[in-house]
Design a protein around this motif. Sequence first.
Motif, PDB file in Angstrom:
ATOM      1  N   ASP A  48      64.692 -81.201  26.235  1.00  0.00           N
ATOM      2  CA  ASP A  48      65.682 -80.365  26.918  1.00  0.00           C
ATOM      3  C   ASP A  48      65.443 -78.876  26.669  1.00  0.00           C
ATOM      4  OD1 ASP A  48      66.323 -80.346  24.258  1.00  0.00           O
ATOM      5  OD2 ASP A  48      68.465 -80.758  24.521  1.00  0.00           O
ATOM      6  N   ARG A  49      64.201 -78.526  26.329  1.00  0.00           N
ATOM      7  CA  ARG A  49      63.869 -77.137  26.022  1.00  0.00           C
ATOM      8  C   ARG A  49      62.703 -76.689  26.895  1.00  0.00           C
ATOM      9  NH1 ARG A  49      63.035 -76.617  19.664  1.00  0.00           N
ATOM     10  NH2 ARG A  49      62.531 -74.497  20.350  1.00  0.00           N
ATOM     11  N   PRO A  50      62.983 -76.045  28.016  1.00  0.00           N
ATOM     12  CA  PRO A  50      61.891 -75.579  28.882  1.00  0.00           C
ATOM     13  C   PRO A  50      60.949 -74.660  28.124  1.00  0.00           C
ATOM     14  CG  PRO A  50      64.024 -75.357  29.988  1.00  0.00           C
ATOM     15  CD  PRO A  50      64.315 -75.685  28.544  1.00  0.00           C
ATOM     16  N   GLY A  51      59.679 -74.777  28.448  1.00  0.00           N
ATOM     17  CA  GLY A  51      58.693 -73.935  27.790  1.00  0.00           C
ATOM     18  C   GLY A  51      57.325 -74.585  27.826  1.00  0.00           C
ATOM     19  N   PRO A  52      56.303 -73.925  27.304  1.00  0.00           N
ATOM     20  CA  PRO A  52      54.938 -74.450  27.373  1.00  0.00           C
ATOM     21  C   PRO A  52      54.737 -75.751  26.600  1.00  0.00           C
ATOM     22  CG  PRO A  52      55.031 -72.459  26.037  1.00  0.00           C
ATOM     23  CD  PRO A  52      56.342 -72.568  26.730  1.00  0.00           C
ATOM     24  N   GLN A  53      55.479 -75.949  25.509  1.00  0.00           N
ATOM     25  CA  GLN A  53      55.348 -77.204  24.764  1.00  0.00           C
ATOM     26  C   GLN A  53      55.808 -78.378  25.625  1.00  0.00           C
ATOM     27  OE1 GLN A  53      56.963 -74.485  23.660  1.00  0.00           O
ATOM     28  NE2 GLN A  53      56.559 -74.075  21.488  1.00  0.00           N
ATOM     29  N   ARG A  54      56.960 -78.222  26.259  1.00  0.00           N
ATOM     30  CA  ARG A  54      57.478 -79.290  27.129  1.00  0.00           C
ATOM     31  C   ARG A  54      56.556 -79.508  28.321  1.00  0.00           C
ATOM     32  NH1 ARG A  54      60.809 -80.433  31.505  1.00  0.00           N
ATOM     33  NH2 ARG A  54      62.286 -82.147  31.138  1.00  0.00           N
ATOM     34  N   ASP A  55      56.040 -78.431  28.896  1.00  0.00           N
ATOM     35  CA  ASP A  55      55.135 -78.548  30.036  1.00  0.00           C
ATOM     36  C   ASP A  55      53.885 -79.335  29.661  1.00  0.00           C
ATOM     37  OD1 ASP A  55      56.919 -77.026  31.502  1.00  0.00           O
ATOM     38  OD2 ASP A  55      55.783 -75.158  31.283  1.00  0.00           O
ATOM     39  N   LEU A  56      53.343 -79.059  28.478  1.00  0.00           N
ATOM     40  CA  LEU A  56      52.140 -79.769  28.034  1.00  0.00           C
ATOM     41  C   LEU A  56      52.450 -81.239  27.778  1.00  0.00           C
ATOM     42  CD1 LEU A  56      49.215 -79.887  27.234  1.00  0.00           C
ATOM     43  CD2 LEU A  56      49.822 -78.978  24.981  1.00  0.00           C
ATOM     44  N   LEU A  57      53.583 -81.522  27.140  1.00  0.00           N
ATOM     45  CA  LEU A  57      53.979 -82.910  26.913  1.00  0.00           C
ATOM     46  C   LEU A  57      54.105 -83.670  28.226  1.00  0.00           C
ATOM     47  CD1 LEU A  57      56.640 -82.465  24.099  1.00  0.00           C
ATOM     48  CD2 LEU A  57      54.572 -83.858  23.923  1.00  0.00           C
ATOM     49  N   LEU A  58      54.683 -83.042  29.232  1.00  0.00           N
ATOM     50  CA  LEU A  58      54.824 -83.690  30.539  1.00  0.00           C
ATOM     51  C   LEU A  58      53.458 -83.987  31.149  1.00  0.00           C
ATOM     52  CD1 LEU A  58      57.818 -81.824  32.228  1.00  0.00           C
ATOM     53  CD2 LEU A  58      57.634 -84.282  31.838  1.00  0.00           C
ATOM     54  N   ARG A  59      52.541 -83.025  31.079  1.00  0.00           N
ATOM     55  CA  ARG A  59      51.205 -83.248  31.640  1.00  0.00           C
ATOM     56  C   ARG A  59      50.505 -84.396  30.927  1.00  0.00           C
ATOM     57  NH1 ARG A  59      50.939 -77.578  31.541  1.00  0.00           N
ATOM     58  NH2 ARG A  59      49.511 -77.576  29.756  1.00  0.00           N
ATOM     59  N   GLN A  60      50.591 -84.416  29.606  1.00  0.00           N
ATOM     60  CA  GLN A  60      49.951 -85.492  28.849  1.00  0.00           C
ATOM     61  C   GLN A  60      50.558 -86.841  29.197  1.00  0.00           C
ATOM     62  OE1 GLN A  60      50.655 -83.964  24.916  1.00  0.00           O
ATOM     63  NE2 GLN A  60      48.696 -82.892  24.815  1.00  0.00           N
ATOM     64  N   ASP A  61      51.885 -86.892  29.257  1.00  0.00           N
ATOM     65  CA  ASP A  61      52.568 -88.144  29.556  1.00  0.00           C
ATOM     66  C   ASP A  61      52.179 -88.664  30.943  1.00  0.00           C
ATOM     67  OD1 ASP A  61      54.991 -89.897  28.513  1.00  0.00           O
ATOM     68  OD2 ASP A  61      55.320 -89.597  30.654  1.00  0.00           O
ATOM     69  N   ARG A  62      52.122 -87.767  31.909  1.00  0.00           N
ATOM     70  CA  ARG A  62      51.753 -88.176  33.266  1.00  0.00           C
ATOM     71  C   ARG A  62      50.328 -88.689  33.324  1.00  0.00           C
ATOM     72  NH1 ARG A  62      54.749 -82.860  35.576  1.00  0.00           N
ATOM     73  NH2 ARG A  62      56.804 -83.795  35.990  1.00  0.00           N
ATOM     74  N   GLN A  63      49.434 -88.055  32.572  1.00  0.00           N
ATOM     75  CA  GLN A  63      48.050 -88.518  32.543  1.00  0.00           C
ATOM     76  C   GLN A  63      47.946 -89.934  32.005  1.00  0.00           C
ATOM     77  OE1 GLN A  63      46.145 -85.480  30.217  1.00  0.00           O
ATOM     78  NE2 GLN A  63      46.073 -84.014  31.903  1.00  0.00           N
TER      79      GLN A  63
END
Length: 202
Positions: free
Chosen positions: A119-134
């Motif tokens: 629930d914290r927008p930012g580059p860490q969350r963005d990277l986690l989302l990319r990894q999870d989607r991959q």
Amino acid sequence: MPALSATSKGAATRDAILDHAYAIACSAGLEGLSIGALAHAVGMSKSGVFAHFGSREDLQLAVLETAAQRFVSHVFQPAVRRPRGLARLRAVIEQWFDWVRHEDDGGCLFLAAVSEYDDRPGPQRDLLLRQDRQWRQALAKAVSLAIEEGELRPDIDVEQLVFEIYALPLLVHHDAGLYGYEAARSRGIRAFERLIEAAALP
């Protein structure tokens, strides 16, 4: 033996810092990763650590990338050496269940990071989302190959099956700490086989 170049020494030092940072983050989370504690762990000054990572955020992102590389090496790379189809999909799950043991490093960095940044927008969350989607895409590819091999029904909802399969390592990780790894893994394997049985050709 030839002397290491300055570039090679710098890369080796950076890798050593990341090894320690990963170990700290597995136990304390990315938010528990401080430059001071890390510098002490590697026997360097804070400025020495900052020379390799311009900020605490850069360090956190590098740790996430390191964790992802280790995860892929442990889970997906061994699986792709198996025949395409269910054999490969089973190998992914077996390796993923093995990954959640975490006997030596204190816990799963990704589960902790998701709790920290969901629930914290930012580059860490963005990277986690990319990894999870991959990783979901990799699972979907393994399921699709099993369909192409005639081992799973062509009419199954791939996205839904991936969702259900993905849930199993998370629950195995949860139960492993509370009830013991072997019991959790056994239930996880049984649950996976039930999903495959329901999705298999008659």
